[in-house]
Design an enzyme around this catalytic site. Structure first.
Site, PDB file in Angstrom:
ATOM      1  N   ALA A  32       0.831  -1.217   0.000  1.00  0.00           N
ATOM      2  CA  ALA A  32       0.000   0.000   0.000  1.00  0.00           C
ATOM      3  C   ALA A  32       0.860   1.259   0.000  1.00  0.00           C
ATOM      4  O   ALA A  32       0.454   2.293   0.503  1.00  0.00           O
ATOM      5  CB  ALA A  32      -0.918  -0.007   1.223  1.00  0.00           C
ATOM      6  N   GLY A  34       2.318   2.600  -2.842  1.00  0.00           N
ATOM      7  CA  GLY A  34       2.402   3.254  -4.154  1.00  0.00           C
ATOM      8  C   GLY A  34       2.002   4.711  -4.027  1.00  0.00           C
ATOM      9  O   GLY A  34       1.326   5.115  -3.074  1.00  0.00           O
ATOM     10  N   ARG A  38      -2.186   8.301 -10.230  1.00  0.00           N
ATOM     11  CA  ARG A  38      -3.288   8.332 -11.199  1.00  0.00           C
ATOM     12  C   ARG A  38      -4.618   8.726 -10.556  1.00  0.00           C
ATOM     13  O   ARG A  38      -5.569   9.040 -11.245  1.00  0.00           O
ATOM     14  CB  ARG A  38      -3.409   6.944 -11.874  1.00  0.00           C
ATOM     15  CG  ARG A  38      -2.250   6.642 -12.809  1.00  0.00           C
ATOM     16  CD  ARG A  38      -2.207   5.183 -13.248  1.00  0.00           C
ATOM     17  NE  ARG A  38      -1.576   4.317 -12.258  1.00  0.00           N
ATOM     18  CZ  ARG A  38      -1.378   3.005 -12.415  1.00  0.00           C
ATOM     19  NH1 ARG A  38      -1.767   2.418 -13.533  1.00  0.00           N
ATOM     20  NH2 ARG A  38      -0.809   2.287 -11.469  1.00  0.00           N
ATOM     21  N   LYS A  45      -4.104   6.737  -1.964  1.00  0.00           N
ATOM     22  CA  LYS A  45      -5.063   5.960  -2.755  1.00  0.00           C
ATOM     23  C   LYS A  45      -5.827   4.945  -1.923  1.00  0.00           C
ATOM     24  O   LYS A  45      -7.058   4.841  -2.021  1.00  0.00           O
ATOM     25  CB  LYS A  45      -4.341   5.254  -3.913  1.00  0.00           C
ATOM     26  CG  LYS A  45      -5.212   4.292  -4.680  1.00  0.00           C
ATOM     27  CD  LYS A  45      -4.605   3.858  -5.997  1.00  0.00           C
ATOM     28  CE  LYS A  45      -3.582   2.772  -5.860  1.00  0.00           C
ATOM     29  NZ  LYS A  45      -3.171   2.224  -7.169  1.00  0.00           N
ATOM     30  N   THR A 102       6.746  -2.747  -6.891  1.00  0.00           N
ATOM     31  CA  THR A 102       6.078  -3.724  -6.026  1.00  0.00           C
ATOM     32  C   THR A 102       7.057  -4.744  -5.416  1.00  0.00           C
ATOM     33  O   THR A 102       6.866  -5.175  -4.275  1.00  0.00           O
ATOM     34  CB  THR A 102       4.964  -4.450  -6.804  1.00  0.00           C
ATOM     35  OG1 THR A 102       5.428  -4.780  -8.113  1.00  0.00           O
ATOM     36  CG2 THR A 102       3.721  -3.600  -6.930  1.00  0.00           C
ATOM     37  N   GLU A 178       4.395  -6.968 -18.005  1.00  0.00           N
ATOM     38  CA  GLU A 178       3.707  -5.701 -17.733  1.00  0.00           C
ATOM     39  C   GLU A 178       3.459  -4.961 -19.045  1.00  0.00           C
ATOM     40  O   GLU A 178       4.192  -5.141 -20.022  1.00  0.00           O
ATOM     41  CB  GLU A 178       4.556  -4.840 -16.793  1.00  0.00           C
ATOM     42  CG  GLU A 178       4.620  -5.378 -15.384  1.00  0.00           C
ATOM     43  CD  GLU A 178       3.248  -5.547 -14.750  1.00  0.00           C
ATOM     44  OE1 GLU A 178       2.473  -4.591 -14.710  1.00  0.00           O
ATOM     45  OE2 GLU A 178       2.955  -6.678 -14.301  1.00  0.00           O
ATOM     46  N   ASN A 193      -2.963 -10.557 -14.488  1.00  0.00           N
ATOM     47  CA  ASN A 193      -2.524 -10.752 -13.115  1.00  0.00           C
ATOM     48  C   ASN A 193      -3.376  -9.910 -12.166  1.00  0.00           C
ATOM     49  O   ASN A 193      -3.537  -8.716 -12.364  1.00  0.00           O
ATOM     50  CB  ASN A 193      -1.050 -10.320 -13.056  1.00  0.00           C
ATOM     51  CG  ASN A 193      -0.512 -10.266 -11.651  1.00  0.00           C
ATOM     52  OD1 ASN A 193      -0.970 -11.004 -10.779  1.00  0.00           O
ATOM     53  ND2 ASN A 193       0.471  -9.397 -11.433  1.00  0.00           N
TER      54      ASN A 193
END
Ligand code: UD1
Ligand code: MG
Length: 477
Positions: A32, A34, A38, A45, A102, A178, A193
């Site tokens: 958590a 990040g 965006r 977030k 990550t 990715e 994923n």
């Protein structure tokens, strides 16, 4: 497990041991940290609300229900305080000093998670994952002895998600690619994923050391562990969920709205299957913790929030908001707002009533249109039909509150209480200038301005109200 000695926790321990034998231990790491760029928000977030609860709260509950005794949440330095407040005693906090991806985030949990035989990794931004699915991942990894069991799903629009690359012959998962690294052909793959994995704890930490930064983004991708496991001839198991919503990750506010719609549908279906009629589920908004009794009907445009409890055989709505309130059986609430209050059996409110701040509405009470009740108790059978305000008042049973009655509870500096005794009759347009008490069985004339206490069974009229006479039995309301 240390806390297994006492009798009260025995059942808990037994249910935990269904998934874990004595030699295995499970730790869950929730990523958590990040930046959530965006979302374009000042709020981290994972703290954005989904059906009234922060995204991370949903994940914490799923992880708890899955039987994880040990949980670690990886957070950014900026969000550390706010997230620690939400998490409380439920998990340990690991700080990722910089959002380097990550894999790097998981590495930051090493000291708190090392030693567990299974490391379940969930994303704080993937709130719809179910506890059963998390358990199934752990069970599958253990049974197969895989380096990793990962959750995949088919996405109609896979943009932005890691694509699952399978060997065309064996069907085995070979890698996760990715989006930044996808060839145009790989971008066409719809199996993606979900960002939820169970790792072999004895393999994970050394493997993580080998992850190199992505050449295009510079971040350490956790998804690179899949190809690494395959290079080392370790098994990778993919668990494909039939419910793509479980993999719904929230990266933008568009995703947030999608997740909200999906969770709302899930909650609504649970209530309908429990015997609650939702006339139009698409316009009925129920928070996760709300309880509703069977045979209650919820009409369109209704929002039920917080820890609200609603009894059986009620009719709620249309267009009603109820927050953190307790509603009895056979209650009708129409076009109204109820907050932090209680309504007992067979009472009704609305259209256009506002009941708030610890209002206690007794059984069979009728609250009509354009009525506001704040921090007041209304005794059983009392009626308050039209255009009235009761604030800081204690009202007995079987009282009639005439149209336009106002408790003048605020003198510009302080709030004052009003007491109205059982069976009193408050005439239309009465002003009750608090602090003031109207005795049981007393009456006020239309337009009275009551500035002094009224004795029981007495009629007062006028401005300011004066005693006219004592009332005999025949004149009682
Ligand atoms: C990630 C996966 C992608 C998957 C998708 C599912 C990677 C590289 N990609 O992409 O394959 O399809 O999730 O939703 O893992 N985080 C940190 N520290 C960081 C970066 C992220 O803690 O430095 C946390 C975020 O807070 C978030 C989670 O990890 O909860 C996933 O990160 P995010 O940036 O949302 O990854 P996606 O682009 O969604
Ligand atoms: Mg994401």
């Amino acid at each position: 497990m240390q806390n297994c000695a006492g009798v009260p926790v025995l059942r808990f321990c037994l249910s935990m041991s269904e998934e874990s034998d004595k030699s295995s231990s499970l730790c869950c790491v929730i990523l958590a940290a990040g930046l959530g760029t965006r979302m374009k928000s000042d709020l981290p977030k994972v703290l954005h609300p989904l059906c009234g609860l922060p995204l991370l709260e949903h994940v914490l509950r799923a992880v708890g229900d899955a039987g994880c005794a040990r949980t670690v949440v990886v957070v950014s330095p900026q969000a550390q305080l706010a997230i620690a407040g939400l998490v409380g005693e439920r998990a340990a906090i690991a700080v990722q000093p910089q959002a380097l991806g990550t894999a790097h985030a998981l590495r930051c949990a090493h000291d708190l998670a090392v030693g567990a035989t299974d490391v379940l990794v969930a994303s704080g931004d993937t709130p719809l994952v179910r506890a059963e699915t998390l358990r199934a991942l752990v069970t599958a990894r253990r049974q197969i002895g895989a380096a990793v069991a990962l959750l995949t799903f088919y996405a109609e629009q896979p943009a932005g998600l890691g694509r699952i690359l399978r060997d065309p012959h064996s069907g085995e998962v070979e890698a996760i690619i990715e989006e930044v690294d996808c060839t145009p052909e790989q971008a066409q793959i719809h199996e993606v994923n979900a960002g939820t994995y169970c790792f072999d704890g004895s393999w994970l930490w050394s493997a993580l050391e080998q992850v190199q930064p992505n050449s295009r983004k510079g971040e350490y991708f956790l998804t690179d562990l899949i190809a690494l496991a395959r290079q080392q001839h370790r098994t990778v198991h993919a668990l494909l969920t039939r419910d793509p919503e479980e993999g719904l990750g929230v990266n933008t506010r568009v995703d947030l709205a999608r997740a909200e719609a999906a969770l709302r549908r899930r909650i609504n279906e649970r209530h309908m299957l429990n015997g609650v009629t939702l006339v139009d589920p698409d316009t009925t908004y129920i928070s996760p913790e709300v309880q509703i009794g069977a045979d209650t009907v919820i009409l369109p445009g209704t929002h039920l929030q917080g820890k609200t409890r609603i009894g059986r055989k009620c009719e709620i709505g249309p267009n009603t908001l109820i927050v953190d309130s307790v509603i009895g059986d056979r209650v009708r609430i129409t076009y109204s707002v109820i907050r932090d209050s209680q309504m007992d059996d067979d009472s009704d409110a609305g259209p256009f009533a506002h009941i708030r701040a610890n209002a206690r509405i007794g059984a069979h009470v009728h609250i009509g249109n354009f009525a506001e009740v704040k921090n007041s108790a209304l005794g059983a059978g009392t009626k308050m039909g039209h255009f009235s305000y009761l604030g800081d008042a204690t009202v007995g049973a079987q009282v009639n509150i005439g149209a336009g009655t106002i408790t003048c509870n605020y003198d510009g500096k302080d709030k004052h209480p009003t007491r109205i005794g059982e069976g009193a009759f408050i005439g239309s347009d009465t002003m009750l200038v608090a602090p003031v008490e109207v005795g049981a069985g007393a009456k006020t004339g239309a337009g009275a301005v009551v500035t002094r206490d009224v004795p029981p069974r007495t009629l007062v009229v006028g401005v300011p109200a004066r005693v006219v006479r004592a009332l005999d039995d025949a004149e009682q309301a």
